[in-house]
Write an enzyme that holds these catalytic residues in place. Sequence first.
Site, PDB file in Angstrom:
ATOM      1  N   PRO A   1      -4.252   4.271   1.915  1.00 44.82           N
ATOM      2  CA  PRO A   1      -2.964   3.720   1.484  1.00 44.82           C
ATOM      3  C   PRO A   1      -2.892   3.610  -0.025  1.00 44.82           C
ATOM      4  O   PRO A   1      -3.862   3.248  -0.689  1.00 44.82           O
ATOM      5  CB  PRO A   1      -2.942   2.330   2.135  1.00 44.82           C
ATOM      6  CG  PRO A   1      -3.819   2.479   3.330  1.00 44.82           C
ATOM      7  CD  PRO A   1      -4.896   3.434   2.921  1.00 44.82           C
ATOM      8  N   CYS A   2      -1.739   3.934  -0.552  1.00 46.92           N
ATOM      9  CA  CYS A   2      -1.634   4.076  -2.006  1.00 46.92           C
ATOM     10  C   CYS A   2      -0.409   3.394  -2.574  1.00 46.92           C
ATOM     11  O   CYS A   2      -0.079   3.589  -3.728  1.00 46.92           O
ATOM     12  CB  CYS A   2      -1.585   5.567  -2.353  1.00 46.92           C
ATOM     13  SG  CYS A   2      -0.386   6.468  -1.355  1.00 46.92           S
ATOM     14  N   GLN A   3       0.286   2.558  -1.782  1.00 45.69           N
ATOM     15  CA  GLN A   3       1.514   1.947  -2.290  1.00 45.69           C
ATOM     16  C   GLN A   3       1.253   1.067  -3.499  1.00 45.69           C
ATOM     17  O   GLN A   3       2.120   0.843  -4.324  1.00 45.69           O
ATOM     18  CB  GLN A   3       2.184   1.107  -1.199  1.00 45.69           C
ATOM     19  CG  GLN A   3       2.744   1.933  -0.065  1.00 45.69           C
ATOM     20  CD  GLN A   3       1.734   2.091   1.062  1.00 45.69           C
ATOM     21  OE1 GLN A   3       0.530   2.030   0.840  1.00 45.69           O
ATOM     22  NE2 GLN A   3       2.219   2.311   2.262  1.00 45.69           N
TER      23      GLN A   3
END
Length: 351
Positions: free
Chosen positions: A79-81
């Site tokens: 996840p990279c938000q």
Amino acid sequence: MSYKTIDLFSGAGGLHIGFENAGFDIKLCIDNDNLVEQTHKRNFPNIPIINRDIREITVDEIKQYIGNGTLDVVIGGPPCQGFSTIGKRVSSDPEKRAKHDSRNDLVLVYANLIKDFRPKFIVMENVKGILTLKNGEYLKNVMKQLEDAGYDAKYKLINMADYGVPEIRERVIIIGNRVGLPVSFPEPDHSDNPDDDLPGWNNCWDAIKDLELLGDKPAINHVALKHTAKNIARYKLIPEGGRLPEDDLPPELYRRNFGNTYKRLSRTRPALTMVPGNDAFPIHPTLHRSLTVREAARIQTFPDSIIFEGNRRQQGHQVGNAVPPMFSEKLANFILSEIQKAKDSGLYECD
């Protein structure tokens, strides 16, 4: 021969779909999302999934799914938000900032798991923002972790339109191996430059135009948003391939901020990047509405057989966060060719 693979942070399956299509044996998927688990079980009932925070999953638990021998490949898109280039990177709210930092740490969790499992090849996908996070020090740290684990690894910013995906989608791909092979990346097979002697980029219209003919007929994941009359009036002002003319709006249509959702796609070009947002993808090339989840999934090159669970917003997040299967299959076939190259050179020991 099939090669044992696990998919960390598997999401809607865009990455492992391509690897499975290329012949890899997907032993396990891991994610931490109940809707992702529902989508996974509906579409991939034969692939086990663990739905839990990966930081709470033990190495021994994962090994139960792998069986004897070494893993051939670990794939994943942490996840990279937390550092997406869309929106603010750092919040002034301590709780939100901690949550973002936690998301970013999952990239390092991926790198640390590599030390435990020591697969022969690794593949990681992430957003462009990782290149400049903490002035580049974050990615440098990730690469150092991989190097310390015994891997020769490199990263490259890739536009998936260069691989036939009808979408301008830039993502960072990390490839590494511990078999002694120089690291390289698959060569593009499409280009927007006529001098490259390659087929041009694919347009998004060919992927979605038949869905326009369905009209109001129901189809899975193909439900149009009910836009307000004011938004429809705005959409009518957006030219094909253009954006809302903010400086020349009637007073009743003005608002303070207009984002990417007020851009209309062109039938002759790849789509803008499909990103998860507040229920809104870009505007359809010819209709006065945003794209449906199914249209976005088509642009992301998902087959119609893949069904996304949850409400419309949740479906959109799954689609927008995914790796396009068309690209992942080309990436998987490239890794296959690298494995064969290593075997031909006597660098690859089969378990």
